[in-house]
Write a protein that holds these residues in place. Structure first.
Motif: not given
Length: 271
Positions: A33-38
């Motif tokens: 979740a910390g390396v995805t755009n949304n």
């Protein structure tokens, strides 16, 4: 002869894998979740390091403060805990056993209660109350029993009296015996205690939540703020930064705690 594994083995293996997945999958999802755009769109939204950069830009001070407090806390517990463990190992009396049990009290008492006691006792000292040293005192109280117990366990397992008597018979004074005999023999306990002290100090939240001020936020407090007031992606990126910081530290401490293997003896020459 090949030993055939029975149903019990596969049942135990399946249960172990289930427990590992139960513990690891939430961590992996949080990191992703910390390396995805949304977060709500998922991996299909694409990968980015924007949230990690945002965390480092806005919260790097909490990371460095946590590391600094953990290092100073380790130094304090070494100076206080190793001699205390030595005294407790040398004098096994009812008084020393009572002192040993009293030292565990900060672990048994909830961190919030310990923090409240520190605020009541020293909260009036404005300069001390608003400094990182106030958090350090709480961390030392919380982690000192782990250092003492780790070193004491090793010292109790060896024949300390015989080792010291042998060194004294060769003319070694007290300090020489302590630094050249006692400390090397309790090295594994010191390193195990250091591992626990550093990790507990870096990740301690309950006590630090009450002791901190807006200018003395540590990493766990900043992590809680990120999850509470910012986007979930930022909080997850904060978790990723935490892991990138703590995992190499754990690996390094584990490596140093391993006993060093002796050099192999040279093969005898054929006569």
């Amino acid at each position: 002869m090949i030993h055939k594994r029975g149903p019990l083995f596969w049942l135990q293996l399946g249960f172990t894998l289930f427990v590992c997945a139960f513990l690891i999958v939430p961590v992996i999802l949080s990191i992703l979740a910390g390396v995805t755009n949304n977060y709500f769109t998922g991996i299909s939204s694409g990968f980015t390091l924007r949230w990690v950069v945002e965390v480092w830009t806005g919260y790097s001070d909490t990371i460095f403060l946590s590391l600094w407090i953990a290092i100073v806390c380790l130094a304090c517990t070494l100076v206080l805990g190793v001699p205390a463990a030595y005294v407790l190992a040398k004098r096994q009396t009812a008084l020393t056993r009572a002192i040993e049990e009293l030292m565990v009290m900060p672990v048994a008492i909830p961190g919030l209660a310990t923090a409240l006691a520190l605020i009541v006792a020293y909260g009036g000292l404005s300069g001390f109350r608003t400094s990182w040293a106030f958090i350090l005192v709480g961390h030392v109280l919380f982690t000192l029993p782990f250092m003492v117990r780790s070193v004491l366990a090793v010292l109790s397992a060896i024949d300390l009296q015989t080792l010291e008597e042998g060194a004294a018979s060769l003319g070694a004074g007290f300090w020489t015996r302590f630094f050249t005999v006692v400390l090397p023999n309790c090295r594994t306990g010191i390193l195990a205690g250091a591992l626990m002290v550093v990790t507990l100090s870096v990740g301690e939240f309950n006590m630090t939540w009450l002791l901190h001020t807006p200018l003395t936020k540590t990493l766990p407090v900043g992590l809680a703020d990120a999850y509470a007031s910012l986007r979930l992606e930022v909080g997850s990126a904060y978790t990723l930064v935490f892991f990138l910081m703590i995992v190499p530290l754990l690996i390094a401490l584990q490596w140093f705690s391993r006993p060093r293997s002796r050099a192999h003896a040279k093969p005898e020459s054929e006569g």
